[in-house]
Motif scaffolding. Structure first.
Motif, PDB file in Angstrom:
ATOM      1  N   LEU A  17       0.734  -1.102   0.040  1.00  0.00           N
ATOM      2  CA  LEU A  17      -0.001  -0.054   0.009  1.00  0.00           C
ATOM      3  C   LEU A  17       1.045   1.298  -0.187  1.00  0.00           C
ATOM      4  O   LEU A  17       1.662   1.358   0.607  1.00  0.00           O
ATOM      5  N   ASP A  18       0.715   2.136  -0.817  1.00  0.00           N
ATOM      6  CA  ASP A  18       1.331   3.346  -0.759  1.00  0.00           C
ATOM      7  C   ASP A  18       0.306   4.489  -0.200  1.00  0.00           C
ATOM      8  O   ASP A  18      -0.753   4.854  -0.646  1.00  0.00           O
ATOM      9  N   VAL A  19       0.731   4.724   1.081  1.00  0.00           N
ATOM     10  CA  VAL A  19      -0.074   5.922   1.789  1.00  0.00           C
ATOM     11  C   VAL A  19       0.577   7.038   1.883  1.00  0.00           C
ATOM     12  O   VAL A  19       0.127   7.782   2.940  1.00  0.00           O
ATOM     13  N   THR A  20       1.492   7.551   1.089  1.00  0.00           N
ATOM     14  CA  THR A  20       2.090   8.922   1.149  1.00  0.00           C
ATOM     15  C   THR A  20       0.915   9.814   1.285  1.00  0.00           C
ATOM     16  O   THR A  20       1.286  10.750   2.103  1.00  0.00           O
ATOM     17  N   GLU A  21       0.001   9.999   0.436  1.00  0.00           N
ATOM     18  CA  GLU A  21      -1.132  10.428   0.418  1.00  0.00           C
ATOM     19  C   GLU A  21      -2.379   9.600   0.412  1.00  0.00           C
ATOM     20  O   GLU A  21      -2.481   8.702  -0.389  1.00  0.00           O
ATOM     21  N   ASN A  22      -3.205   9.768   1.644  1.00  0.00           N
ATOM     22  CA  ASN A  22      -4.079   8.711   1.878  1.00  0.00           C
ATOM     23  C   ASN A  22      -5.445   9.545   2.006  1.00  0.00           C
ATOM     24  O   ASN A  22      -5.565  10.588   2.232  1.00  0.00           O
ATOM     25  N   LYS A  23      -6.416   8.464   2.048  1.00  0.00           N
ATOM     26  CA  LYS A  23      -7.839   9.171   2.113  1.00  0.00           C
ATOM     27  C   LYS A  23      -8.265   9.656   3.503  1.00  0.00           C
ATOM     28  O   LYS A  23      -9.228  10.336   3.767  1.00  0.00           O
ATOM     29  N   LYS A  24      -7.371   9.328   4.530  1.00  0.00           N
ATOM     30  CA  LYS A  24      -7.773   9.604   5.801  1.00  0.00           C
ATOM     31  C   LYS A  24      -6.963  10.808   6.324  1.00  0.00           C
ATOM     32  O   LYS A  24      -7.316  11.528   7.278  1.00  0.00           O
ATOM     33  N   GLY A  25      -6.031  11.124   5.388  1.00  0.00           N
ATOM     34  CA  GLY A  25      -5.207  12.649   5.873  1.00  0.00           C
ATOM     35  C   GLY A  25      -4.206  12.210   6.910  1.00  0.00           C
ATOM     36  O   GLY A  25      -3.859  13.325   7.625  1.00  0.00           O
ATOM     37  N   MET A  26      -3.825  10.652   7.186  1.00  0.00           N
ATOM     38  CA  MET A  26      -2.930  10.544   8.362  1.00  0.00           C
ATOM     39  C   MET A  26      -1.687  10.899   7.929  1.00  0.00           C
ATOM     40  O   MET A  26      -1.039  10.391   6.946  1.00  0.00           O
ATOM     41  N   PRO A  27      -0.858  11.580   8.870  1.00  0.00           N
ATOM     42  CA  PRO A  27       0.524  11.637   8.291  1.00  0.00           C
ATOM     43  C   PRO A  27       1.377  10.751   8.715  1.00  0.00           C
ATOM     44  O   PRO A  27       2.570  10.284   8.350  1.00  0.00           O
ATOM     45  N   SER A  28       1.098   9.647   9.721  1.00  0.00           N
ATOM     46  CA  SER A  28       2.012   8.613  10.112  1.00  0.00           C
ATOM     47  C   SER A  28       1.558   7.256   9.278  1.00  0.00           C
ATOM     48  O   SER A  28       0.591   6.670   9.737  1.00  0.00           O
ATOM     49  N   ALA A  29       2.382   6.516   8.651  1.00  0.00           N
ATOM     50  CA  ALA A  29       2.009   5.328   7.907  1.00  0.00           C
ATOM     51  C   ALA A  29       2.356   4.243   8.933  1.00  0.00           C
ATOM     52  O   ALA A  29       1.538   3.190   9.006  1.00  0.00           O
ATOM     53  N   SER A  30       3.029   4.266  10.080  1.00  0.00           N
ATOM     54  CA  SER A  30       3.189   3.464  11.170  1.00  0.00           C
ATOM     55  C   SER A  30       1.634   3.175  11.841  1.00  0.00           C
ATOM     56  O   SER A  30       1.146   2.282  11.997  1.00  0.00           O
ATOM     57  N   LEU A  31       1.097   4.383  12.186  1.00  0.00           N
ATOM     58  CA  LEU A  31      -0.320   4.437  12.749  1.00  0.00           C
ATOM     59  C   LEU A  31      -1.389   3.806  11.742  1.00  0.00           C
ATOM     60  O   LEU A  31      -2.270   3.104  12.299  1.00  0.00           O
ATOM     61  N   ILE A  32      -1.199   4.200  10.508  1.00  0.00           N
ATOM     62  CA  ILE A  32      -2.111   3.670   9.467  1.00  0.00           C
ATOM     63  C   ILE A  32      -2.135   2.116   9.573  1.00  0.00           C
ATOM     64  O   ILE A  32      -3.001   1.222   9.523  1.00  0.00           O
ATOM     65  N   ALA A  33      -0.591   1.652   9.473  1.00  0.00           N
ATOM     66  CA  ALA A  33      -0.651   0.084   9.484  1.00  0.00           C
ATOM     67  C   ALA A  33      -1.196  -0.561  10.712  1.00  0.00           C
ATOM     68  O   ALA A  33      -1.857  -1.494  10.666  1.00  0.00           O
TER      69      ALA A  33
END
Length: 369
Positions: A112-128
């Motif tokens: 998953l590329d979450v550089t720009e994500n639908k949730k607007g979350m800055p942390s990829a670690s928190l997204i994971a």
């Protein structure tokens, strides 16, 4: 990190012992017990093993007979791909809540590329972390994840804290992480290559990094350039929602070993027919035909031929496979035959790939992971 390198936040999600975990989820009596999915027949091969079975050395692609010797209490369960696909779709629906840049590798893993994500979350670690929690709540299954600046490091990282864990490799830690990594942990370095590297004094990423591009290319062929760059944190492959199919194949394992080419021809005809059907379904053709031969001692051999034109016709595929079969004497009796077509004429394969200038990493820029 140099500003002229693409800065990405990549997550690799990998389900833990997926097929086996689904079976244990659906059958409470199997929970906590060593189980193997597939491999129950006399000549079966295991598709997946539970963590309880892995403690005994049981693993995927192992023969059922060997697995049973390693773990006498092993429970064999039939594969149920319809069920695995159903759960996989539930998991992917969670991925798409965060990004449309999802590249499935199989039913149980994806980038998953979450550089720009639908949730607007800055942390990829928190997204994971959030994705793993949602997967558990929705399916009852555990997932592990790796998070970093590119696909290669994210995939390596996802294996670090398995099962049911995650590992983030921040940009400023990439080079140190790779230098300390056992060479066997590098994605793309198999058992044979690892042994070859050991003989040349390459045991860690640091050892690998000390070798020049010329040295690696001379000793490891085309893969040498890949090793040279990934150990320096350079891997610019983008997350591709629609992965380019590189090959299409079919194979069969026989109930009894075959010792004569004559007995294999009928088998090859059925395999060629299946390949032809799959080509038609995918609306592609291919130029390179490869015959896969697995012998009774489990050694593997491939023989290939590239034609001057694209083919999908069963007759041509079969004739080419026959020629490859007769090309050399068989080393032993045969337990499996397979035919694959590569060098496919997919739409994407006809587009010229853009050249990416590869430059080494610097770690001047901090990036919120």
């Amino acid at each position: 990190m140099s500003n002229d390198l693409p800065i990405r936040k990549i997550i690799h999600v990998d389900m833990d012992a997926f097929y086996a975990s689904v079976e244990q989820l659906d059958n409470p009596e199997l929970r906590g017990k060593p189980i193997a999915v597939g491999g129950g027949s006399a000549r079966g091969v295991i598709s997946a093993a539970s963590y309880e079975a892995r403690k005994f050395g049981v693993r995927s692609a192992m023969s059922g007979r060997l697995a049973e010797k390693l773990c006498p209490d092993l429970i064999f369960v039939r594969t149920n791909f319809d069920r695995y696909k159903e759960v996989s779709q539930q998991i992917r629906s969670i991925f798409f809540e965060y990004t449309d840049l999802v590249e499935p590798l199989s039913l149980d893993e994806a980038y998953l590329d979450v550089t720009e994500n639908k949730k607007g979350m800055p942390s990829a670690s928190l997204i994971a972390q959030e994705i793993r929690q949602k997967i558990f709540e929705k399916t009852g299954l555990n997932a592990s994840a790796g998070i970093s600046i590119n696909k290669f490091i994210a995939k390596v990282a996802s294996d670090i804290n398995k099962p049911n864990g995650q590992k983030t490799v921040n940009p400023e830690d990439v080079l140190q992480f790779l230098e300390n990594l056992d060479i066997r942990k590098f994605y793309g370095v198999g058992k044979v290559t690892a042994e070859k590297m050991y003989l040349k004094g390459i045991f860690t990423g640091k050892d690998l990094k000390s070798k020049s591009l010329e040295y690696l290319s001379e000793n490891f062929g085309k893969s040498g350039s890949y090793y040279y760059h990934v150990v320096r944190g350079i891997h610019n492959s983008e997350v591709k929602p629609n992965r380019i199919r590189k090959s299409l194949a079919a194979e069969r394992t026989f109930s009894e070993n075959l010792s004569s080419e004559i007995f294999m021809l009928e088998k090859l005809e059925h395999i060629a027919e299946e390949v032809s059907k799959r080509l038609a379904k995918s609306k592609v053709s291919g130029k390179t035909i490869t015959l896969k031969i697995k012998y009774s001692d489990f050694t593997l051999q491939t023989r290939s031929k590239t034609l001057p034109y694209f083919v999908s016709d069963k007759a041509i595929i079969l004739e080419t496979a026959k020629d490859l079969l007769y090309q050399d004497k068989l080393n032993n009796s045969v337990r499996l035959l397979g035919i694959s077509l590569s060098n496919l004429n997919t739409e994407d394969s006809r587009k010229k790939a853009k050249k990416v200038i590869e430059k080494p990493i610097s770690v001047q820029l901090k990036f919120d992971f």
